[in-house]
Design a protein around this motif. Structure first.
Motif, short mmCIF file in Angstrom:
data_model
loop_
_atom_site.label_atom_id
_atom_site.label_comp_id
_atom_site.label_asym_id
_atom_site.label_seq_id
_atom_site.Cartn_x
_atom_site.Cartn_y
_atom_site.Cartn_z
N ALA A 128 -16.08 4.58 -30.22
CA ALA A 128 -17.45 4.94 -29.33
C ALA A 128 -17.31 4.89 -28.16
O ALA A 128 -16.50 4.29 -27.38
N VAL A 129 -18.11 5.98 -27.53
CA VAL A 129 -18.32 5.99 -25.84
C VAL A 129 -19.73 6.29 -25.70
O VAL A 129 -20.54 6.65 -26.60
N THR A 130 -20.18 6.12 -24.41
CA THR A 130 -21.39 6.35 -23.88
C THR A 130 -21.22 6.98 -22.50
O THR A 130 -20.04 7.00 -21.79
N PRO A 131 -22.27 7.50 -22.31
CA PRO A 131 -22.19 8.52 -20.96
C PRO A 131 -21.90 7.76 -19.71
O PRO A 131 -22.45 6.60 -19.74
N GLN B 166 -17.38 9.36 -19.40
CA GLN B 166 -17.57 8.71 -20.50
C GLN B 166 -16.91 7.01 -20.44
O GLN B 166 -16.12 6.89 -19.72
N ALA B 167 -17.91 6.22 -20.96
CA ALA B 167 -17.27 4.93 -20.78
C ALA B 167 -16.84 4.57 -22.41
O ALA B 167 -17.64 4.66 -23.28
N ARG B 168 -15.70 4.10 -22.48
CA ARG B 168 -15.08 3.86 -23.93
C ARG B 168 -15.34 2.37 -24.31
O ARG B 168 -15.25 1.66 -23.39
N HIS B 169 -15.46 2.11 -25.53
CA HIS B 169 -15.85 0.94 -26.13
C HIS B 169 -14.91 0.58 -27.07
O HIS B 169 -14.86 0.86 -28.42
N VAL C 26 -16.57 9.42 -29.96
CA VAL C 26 -17.95 9.81 -30.52
C VAL C 26 -19.14 8.93 -29.67
O VAL C 26 -19.06 7.72 -29.30
N GLU C 27 -19.79 10.16 -29.11
CA GLU C 27 -20.75 9.47 -28.09
C GLU C 27 -22.12 8.98 -28.53
O GLU C 27 -22.99 9.70 -29.20
N PHE C 28 -22.63 7.82 -28.04
CA PHE C 28 -23.80 7.24 -28.20
C PHE C 28 -24.55 7.27 -27.11
O PHE C 28 -24.30 7.04 -25.99
N ALA C 29 -25.97 7.29 -27.23
CA ALA C 29 -26.93 7.21 -26.07
C ALA C 29 -26.79 5.83 -25.46
O ALA C 29 -26.64 4.65 -26.28
N ALA C 30 -27.23 5.87 -24.15
CA ALA C 30 -27.22 4.26 -23.40
C ALA C 30 -28.57 4.41 -22.86
O ALA C 30 -28.74 3.50 -21.90
N SER C 31 -29.65 4.75 -23.53
CA SER C 31 -30.84 4.69 -23.03
C SER C 31 -31.79 4.50 -24.38
O SER C 31 -31.42 5.02 -25.33
#
Length: 203
Positions: A123-126, A132-135, A172-177
């Motif tokens: 998982a990543v976020t913008p 991208q920030a990786r998790h 895989v990008e997920f929204a951060a808002s």
């Protein structure tokens, strides 16, 4: 692909929280790891907990508890390996890992990771600065890689990205808002912020 096993990673030392099990700290009247368990159980068929030490302290969760097989608190990859070993015995082909101190992770995490079609996904976020920030503790892992991962850990590898990146890990990008779903509780101040998030977003 057989439905993945959900693995909650709780094998760390919680040093920034002053030690102890930060996953057992209460958030809105429920323990952090209890919130994580409920969120993950809604997305997979079976869930286990990776934790070291006396497993009895997690009896209230009703989950199998698997300790690291690599000594010395080797980090999240050791927890991934413990989850892979348990899943292999259960006949599963993959695991999905989540962190015990991150109670608001996406409710479609598993669905989105599987939809990537990848064998290994993170998982990543913008991120405005890095793109991208990786998790790294939120990912899909193939159980078939456990022998390779065990060897890497025994050779001293500890950082997740150092293991995943050369293996073509898909992001895989997920929204951060409206809030960061991967906000994790590391300090007492973080716990206070999480309490505010529970109230503001009815989490």
């Amino acid at each position: 692909m057989i439905e993945p096993v959900g693995v909650i990673l709780a094998g760390g030392l919680s040093s920034r929280m002053g030690g102890g099990d930060k996953g057992l700290l209460a958030l809105g009247g429920v323990s952090l790891v209890g919130r994580v368990r409920v969120r993950l159980q809604r997305q997979v068929g079976s869930v286990i907990l990776n934790a070291n030490g006396d497993a009895d302290r997690f009896d209230g969760l009703g989950l199998p508890v698997e300790p690291d097989s690599i000594a010395g608190f080797a980090g999240p990859l050791a927890g991934v390996l413990a989850g892979m070993d348990w899943a292999a015995n259960a006949g599963a082909s993959h695991i999905v890992t989540v962190a015990a101190d991150t109670p608001f992770f996406p409710t479609d995490l598993v669905e989105r990771l599987l939809a990537s079609g990848a064998d290994l996904a993170m998982a990543v976020t913008p991120d405005p600065e890095r793109g991208q920030a990786r998790h790294p503790t939120f990912g899909l892992w193939p159980v078939a890689a456990r022998t390779e991962l065990r060897a890497a850990l025994n050779d001293g590898l500890r950082k997740v990205v150092q293991w995943t990146q050369p293996r073509g890990c898909v992001h895989v990008e997920f929204a951060a808002s409206p809030f960061d779903p991967f906000f994790n509780v590391n300090t007492p101040a973080d716990l206070a912020k999480a309490e505010a998030m529970v109230a503001e977003y009815d989490l």
